[in-house]
Design an enzyme around this catalytic site. Structure first.
Site, PDB file in Angstrom:
ATOM      1  N   GLU A  13      13.119  59.474  33.339  1.00 53.36           N
ATOM      2  CA  GLU A  13      14.053  59.385  32.216  1.00 53.36           C
ATOM      3  C   GLU A  13      14.610  60.747  31.814  1.00 53.36           C
ATOM      4  OE1 GLU A  13      15.307  56.772  31.061  1.00 53.36           O
ATOM      5  OE2 GLU A  13      13.968  55.261  31.919  1.00 53.36           O
ATOM      6  N   HIS A  14      15.922  60.788  31.626  1.00 51.97           N
ATOM      7  CA  HIS A  14      16.641  61.981  31.166  1.00 51.97           C
ATOM      8  C   HIS A  14      16.530  63.156  32.137  1.00 51.97           C
ATOM      9  CE1 HIS A  14      18.089  60.727  27.205  1.00 51.97           C
ATOM     10  NE2 HIS A  14      17.029  59.962  27.178  1.00 51.97           N
ATOM     11  N   ASP A  16      18.241  62.701  35.343  1.00 50.53           N
ATOM     12  CA  ASP A  16      19.317  62.552  36.334  1.00 50.53           C
ATOM     13  C   ASP A  16      20.365  63.640  36.157  1.00 50.53           C
ATOM     14  OD1 ASP A  16      20.168  61.332  33.947  1.00 50.53           O
ATOM     15  OD2 ASP A  16      21.398  59.849  34.970  1.00 50.53           O
ATOM     16  N   SER A 107      22.239  49.526  30.529  1.00 53.84           N
ATOM     17  CA  SER A 107      23.487  49.935  31.188  1.00 53.84           C
ATOM     18  C   SER A 107      24.581  48.880  31.202  1.00 53.84           C
ATOM     19  CB  SER A 107      23.210  50.430  32.605  1.00 53.84           C
ATOM     20  OG  SER A 107      22.480  51.613  32.547  1.00 53.84           O
ATOM     21  N   SER A 108      24.846  48.308  30.046  1.00 56.79           N
ATOM     22  CA  SER A 108      25.951  47.341  29.961  1.00 56.79           C
ATOM     23  C   SER A 108      27.291  47.989  30.286  1.00 56.79           C
ATOM     24  CB  SER A 108      25.989  46.708  28.567  1.00 56.79           C
ATOM     25  OG  SER A 108      26.074  47.698  27.562  1.00 56.79           O
ATOM     26  N   GLU A 141      33.005  58.137  32.145  1.00 54.52           N
ATOM     27  CA  GLU A 141      32.127  58.550  31.035  1.00 54.52           C
ATOM     28  C   GLU A 141      32.423  59.999  30.650  1.00 54.52           C
ATOM     29  OE1 GLU A 141      30.147  56.640  29.375  1.00 54.52           O
ATOM     30  OE2 GLU A 141      29.646  54.938  30.666  1.00 54.52           O
ATOM     31  N   ASP A 153      22.867  55.445  36.495  1.00 55.42           N
ATOM     32  CA  ASP A 153      23.192  54.065  36.123  1.00 55.42           C
ATOM     33  C   ASP A 153      24.229  53.469  37.065  1.00 55.42           C
ATOM     34  OD1 ASP A 153      21.507  54.655  34.071  1.00 55.42           O
ATOM     35  OD2 ASP A 153      22.998  54.489  32.475  1.00 55.42           O
ATOM     36  N   TYR A 203      22.315  62.423  22.872  1.00 54.90           N
ATOM     37  CA  TYR A 203      22.373  62.614  24.331  1.00 54.90           C
ATOM     38  C   TYR A 203      22.997  63.953  24.712  1.00 54.90           C
ATOM     39  CZ  TYR A 203      23.310  61.539  29.215  1.00 54.90           C
ATOM     40  OH  TYR A 203      23.347  61.575  30.581  1.00 54.90           O
TER      41      TYR A 203
END
Length: 299
Positions: A13-14, A16, A107-108, A141, A153, A203
């Site tokens: 997690e965190h 990438d 990750s919608s 993004e 993602d 983030y």
């Protein structure tokens, strides 16, 4: 009609966006896009969950507008494809349906970006590769939504295979499929119902803190391109250069989490699911204490 899956990240997690390795898998929740060509240049977007129809023209110059809501992701894909010289010769109607909880941490938005890009590519014969689709989603993004996200993602959603997890090196985009043989065990995805949106969260702040920690290490003579190039043993020696305890903790999470990813892959390959569970707990503790990105609902 096209479908793109939601994803979990088993561990990693965190990291990438810190050159680390991650270990995601697709899950059985999907976003669906139905697409049909029109005889004119008009574009319509309809979502079964949200009221109203968004209307544009294929010849528009697309840019972010808050009032366009989810349509910003779709228009972002079109803008990027135009920039790449891809030609979409006519308008289209897009209908979107999803059983992926929005802002639920699976990750919608990436499912929307990648599913739509895949649909456009197939219907208009653009022949985008799975990796090109992932990179286009990340580009949206960065350039449209102003979230400096990593590639994980979009990459797993674009390239996932059934009954596997994927070890992805975010620095090189090298990846390996690992069989997901869980026996009597299951991954349970729980929704805390706490609304989570990357752009509104800490983030970008966490990312800046990691970049600062990396800069301090590089200025002290450590020759690395990213934090996750270090092992924990190396960090014990060189980490003293980071005198700010907050930045030190952020860096320690990234480096220790990268090592836990490799241990988790080995555990899954060996069928040692108890060890995998222990690594998940250690990961959460690090996210809570060193990275401070959990909340009371999740804890």
């Amino acid at each position: 009609i096209f479908a793109s899956p939601a994803r979990i990240n088993i561990i990693g997690e965190h990291i990438d966006y810190n050159g680390g390795k991650v270990f995601p898998a697709a899950i059985d929740k999907y976003l669906y896009v139905a697409l049909r060509k029109r005889s004119d240049s008009k574009i319509t977007y309809t979502d079964l969950k949200f009221p109203g129809v968004f209307t544009f023209d294929i010849n528009d110059i697309f840019s972010y507008k808050k009032e366009n809501d989810y349509a910003n992701y779709l228009n972002g894909i079109l803008a990027i494809l135009k920039k790449q010289g891809k030609v979409i010769p006519c308008g289209f109607d897009a209908l979107i349906a999803s059983n992926v909880p929005p802002a639920g941490g699976i990750s919608s938005s990436s499912a929307l970006e990648c599913g739509f890009a895949y649909a456009i590519s197939e219907v208009f014969g653009l022949n985008l590769s799975r990796i090109e689709i992932a990179l286009a989603g990340q580009q949206i993004e960065h350039e449209v939504m102003n979230v400096k996200c990593g590639i994980m993602d979009q990459f797993i959603i674009s390239t996932a295979k059934r009954n596997t997890a994927e070890l992805l090196n975010c620095a090189t985009l090298e990846y390996e499929y690992v069989p997901m043989e869980l026996g009597d065990y299951r991954f349970v995805v729980m929704n805390t119902k706490k609304k989570r949106q990357l752009a509104d969260s800490k983030y970008n702040e966490r990312r800046a803190q990691c970049e600062k920690a990396l800069e301090i290490l590089q200025n002290s003579g450590v020759k690395i391109a990213d934090l996750c190039s270090l092992t924990m043993k190396e960090f014990e020696d060189c980490g003293k250069a980071i005198t700010d305890p907050l930045l030190f903790a952020r860096a320690r999470h990234c480096i220790s989490e990268n090592e836990r990813v490799l241990q988790a892959v080995s555990a899954l390959k060996a069928g040692n699911l108890v060890q995998l569970g222990e690594l998940l707990n250690a990961s959460h503790k690090s996210l809570k204490d060193d990275y401070e990105v959990t909340g009371i609902e999740l804890d």
